[in-house]
Design a protein around this motif. Structure first.
Motif, PDB file in Angstrom:
ATOM      1  N   TYR A  11      30.719  37.583  41.510  1.00  0.00           N
ATOM      2  CA  TYR A  11      30.661  36.127  41.633  1.00  0.00           C
ATOM      3  C   TYR A  11      29.443  35.765  42.446  1.00  0.00           C
ATOM      4  CZ  TYR A  11      35.490  35.872  39.965  1.00  0.00           C
ATOM      5  OH  TYR A  11      36.633  35.964  39.209  1.00  0.00           O
ATOM      6  N   LEU A  18      28.765  38.444  45.181  1.00  0.00           N
ATOM      7  CA  LEU A  18      29.966  39.078  45.709  1.00  0.00           C
ATOM      8  C   LEU A  18      30.587  39.946  44.614  1.00  0.00           C
ATOM      9  CD1 LEU A  18      32.447  37.922  48.067  1.00  0.00           C
ATOM     10  CD2 LEU A  18      33.418  38.119  45.789  1.00  0.00           C
ATOM     11  N   ALA A  20      33.662  41.227  43.364  1.00  0.00           N
ATOM     12  CA  ALA A  20      35.124  41.140  43.429  1.00  0.00           C
ATOM     13  C   ALA A  20      35.731  42.450  42.933  1.00  0.00           C
ATOM     14  CB  ALA A  20      35.620  39.966  42.612  1.00  0.00           C
ATOM     15  N   PRO A  39      44.431  43.707  51.354  1.00  0.00           N
ATOM     16  CA  PRO A  39      44.340  42.435  52.066  1.00  0.00           C
ATOM     17  C   PRO A  39      43.857  41.310  51.157  1.00  0.00           C
ATOM     18  CG  PRO A  39      42.585  43.923  52.747  1.00  0.00           C
ATOM     19  CD  PRO A  39      43.489  44.695  51.848  1.00  0.00           C
ATOM     20  N   SER A  40      44.026  40.103  51.626  1.00  0.00           N
ATOM     21  CA  SER A  40      43.580  38.937  50.879  1.00  0.00           C
ATOM     22  C   SER A  40      42.080  39.032  50.624  1.00  0.00           C
ATOM     23  CB  SER A  40      43.921  37.695  51.712  1.00  0.00           C
ATOM     24  OG  SER A  40      43.517  36.560  51.026  1.00  0.00           O
ATOM     25  N   GLY A  41      41.672  38.765  49.399  1.00  0.00           N
ATOM     26  CA  GLY A  41      40.254  38.805  49.057  1.00  0.00           C
ATOM     27  C   GLY A  41      39.747  40.177  48.651  1.00  0.00           C
ATOM     28  N   SER A  42      40.636  41.166  48.563  1.00  0.00           N
ATOM     29  CA  SER A  42      40.179  42.523  48.252  1.00  0.00           C
ATOM     30  C   SER A  42      39.978  42.747  46.744  1.00  0.00           C
ATOM     31  CB  SER A  42      41.157  43.559  48.818  1.00  0.00           C
ATOM     32  OG  SER A  42      42.463  43.348  48.313  1.00  0.00           O
ATOM     33  N   GLY A  43      40.383  41.773  45.926  1.00  0.00           N
ATOM     34  CA  GLY A  43      40.128  41.884  44.484  1.00  0.00           C
ATOM     35  C   GLY A  43      41.360  42.170  43.646  1.00  0.00           C
ATOM     36  N   LYS A  44      42.541  42.063  44.245  1.00  0.00           N
ATOM     37  CA  LYS A  44      43.788  42.386  43.530  1.00  0.00           C
ATOM     38  C   LYS A  44      43.985  41.496  42.305  1.00  0.00           C
ATOM     39  CE  LYS A  44      46.487  41.531  47.090  1.00  0.00           C
ATOM     40  NZ  LYS A  44      45.446  40.995  48.009  1.00  0.00           N
ATOM     41  N   SER A  45      43.885  40.190  42.521  1.00  0.00           N
ATOM     42  CA  SER A  45      44.120  39.269  41.403  1.00  0.00           C
ATOM     43  C   SER A  45      43.027  39.403  40.352  1.00  0.00           C
ATOM     44  CB  SER A  45      44.187  37.817  41.900  1.00  0.00           C
ATOM     45  OG  SER A  45      45.305  37.650  42.733  1.00  0.00           O
ATOM     46  N   THR A  46      41.803  39.601  40.806  1.00  0.00           N
ATOM     47  CA  THR A  46      40.701  39.780  39.852  1.00  0.00           C
ATOM     48  C   THR A  46      40.962  41.001  38.971  1.00  0.00           C
ATOM     49  OG1 THR A  46      39.211  38.852  41.515  1.00  0.00           O
ATOM     50  CG2 THR A  46      38.185  39.961  39.649  1.00  0.00           C
TER      51      THR A  46
HETATM   52  P1  ADP Z   1      43.011  38.954  46.210  1.00  0.00           P
HETATM   53  O1  ADP Z   1      43.855  38.653  45.020  1.00  0.00           O
HETATM   54  O2  ADP Z   1      43.066  40.389  46.632  1.00  0.00           O
HETATM   55  O3  ADP Z   1      43.336  38.060  47.368  1.00  0.00           O
HETATM   56  P2  ADP Z   1      40.853  37.968  44.567  1.00  0.00           P
HETATM   57  O4  ADP Z   1      40.810  38.923  43.437  1.00  0.00           O
HETATM   58  O5  ADP Z   1      41.477  36.655  44.324  1.00  0.00           O
HETATM   59  O6  ADP Z   1      41.490  38.674  45.841  1.00  0.00           O
HETATM   60  O7  ADP Z   1      39.360  37.707  45.047  1.00  0.00           O
HETATM   61  C1  ADP Z   1      38.431  38.740  45.334  1.00  0.00           C
HETATM   62  C2  ADP Z   1      37.141  38.132  45.839  1.00  0.00           C
HETATM   63  O8  ADP Z   1      36.508  37.406  44.781  1.00  0.00           O
HETATM   64  C3  ADP Z   1      37.341  37.128  46.971  1.00  0.00           C
HETATM   65  O9  ADP Z   1      36.296  37.260  47.887  1.00  0.00           O
HETATM   66  C4  ADP Z   1      37.303  35.793  46.267  1.00  0.00           C
HETATM   67  O10 ADP Z   1      36.833  34.799  47.142  1.00  0.00           O
HETATM   68  C5  ADP Z   1      36.325  36.047  45.147  1.00  0.00           C
HETATM   69  N1  ADP Z   1      36.616  35.227  43.969  1.00  0.00           N
HETATM   70  C6  ADP Z   1      37.721  35.299  43.186  1.00  0.00           C
HETATM   71  N2  ADP Z   1      37.670  34.411  42.181  1.00  0.00           N
HETATM   72  C7  ADP Z   1      36.499  33.743  42.328  1.00  0.00           C
HETATM   73  C8  ADP Z   1      35.841  32.701  41.593  1.00  0.00           C
HETATM   74  N3  ADP Z   1      36.395  32.162  40.489  1.00  0.00           N
HETATM   75  N4  ADP Z   1      34.641  32.266  42.052  1.00  0.00           N
HETATM   76  C9  ADP Z   1      34.068  32.810  43.146  1.00  0.00           C
HETATM   77  N5  ADP Z   1      34.609  33.800  43.871  1.00  0.00           N
HETATM   78  C10 ADP Z   1      35.807  34.264  43.479  1.00  0.00           C
END
Ligand code: ADP
Ligand code: MG
Length: 230
Positions: A11, A18, A20, A39-46
């Motif tokens: 991203y 960044l 992800a 942890p939050s922001g580690s890329g789990k949802s991505t």
């Molecule tokens: P998690 O689910 O582990 O909390 P995410 O997968 O949501 O983490 O996000 C991983 C990283 O990618 C984070 O730093 C988040 O801010 C960034 N990120 C996720 N989606 C987007 C997006 N659509 N645009 C910009 N940055 C994103």
């Protein structure tokens, strides 16, 4: 089997890029219960969104039973998601003006499944069929969303923090139902959570930090939900 190789998702963050997902590789076997921790922001949802075909990664390969998912067009991706996958999220995303039965039927209709009575029984929603979502507790709403997901008979159920909004007792109930249904219907579960206790019931645990897999643990003896506390 789901095989993920060198997955990258970037991203643009102001002037910085960044990562992800920074070259993630993993394998998920049929029938696995995979828990993705971090942890939050580690890329789990991505990661979950990429391997479930919700979002395209920038590069890498995802194969499902030798079928390459990366690079599919929208129509093919939609077909893959409809035929093979189902999702549940922390926010239940039920349709507010449809009752329990109609919400579940929406999932079933996607794959022409006519019989939703059994899933309603099995997930403990019998008697609540005519209620609207706002007439249900959080745990009951999540059960409806699970029933809707499973009514379409997916091969893989993807869950993003499914118990994130629920108390311990209700969370355990939900996990018990999921485990019970997995045994009965034989699907794969991939679950994102930041609750480390839940990892104890998984067959495989993937720990993520900063877009990478920091550790992968195979659990030969997953514990019973009743035995864990958090
Ligand atoms: P998690 O689910 O582990 O909390 P995410 O997968 O949501 O983490 O996000 C991983 C990283 O990618 C984070 O730093 C988040 O801010 C960034 N990120 C996720 N989606 C987007 C997006 N659509 N645009 C910009 N940055 C994103
Ligand atoms: Mg997340």
């Amino acid at each position: 089997m789901l095989k993920v190789k060198n997955l990258i998702k970037r991203y643009q963050n102001g002037n910085e890029i960044l990562y992800a997902l920074n070259s993630v590789s993993l394998m998920i076997e049929d029938g696995d219960f995979v828990v993705i921790l971090g942890p939050s922001g580690s890329g789990k949802s991505t990661l979950l969104n990429a391997i479930s075909g919700l979002e395209q990664p920038d590069s890498g390969s995802i194969t499902y039973d030798d079928y390459e998912i990366c690079g599919l067009n929208q129509r093919e991706l939609t077909k893959f998601r409809r035929d093979k996958t189902a999702y549940i999220f922390q926010a239940y995303y039920l349709l507010p003006f449809l009752n329990v039965e109609s919400n579940i039927r929406m999932g079933a209709d996607l794959n022409g499944n006519k019989n939703i009575t059994e899933i309603i029984e099995n997930i403990g929603l019998h008697g609540l069929e005519k209620r609207l979502p706002h007439e249900l507790s959080g745990g009951q709403q999540q059960r409806v969303s699970i029933a809707r997901a499973l009514a379409k008979k997916p091969d893989i159920l993807f869950c993003d923090e499914p118990t994130g909004a629920l108390d311990e007792e209700t969370s355990k109930q939900i996990l018990t139902y999921l485990k019970h249904l997995q045994k009965q219907l034989q699907f794969t579960i991939v679950m994102v959570t930041h609750n480390t206790s839940i990892a104890q019931i998984a067959t495989k645990v993937i720990k993520m930090t900063s877009g990478k897999i920091a550790e992968e643990i195979i659990n030969d003896n997953p514990r019973n939900i009743k035995e864990i506390t958090w």
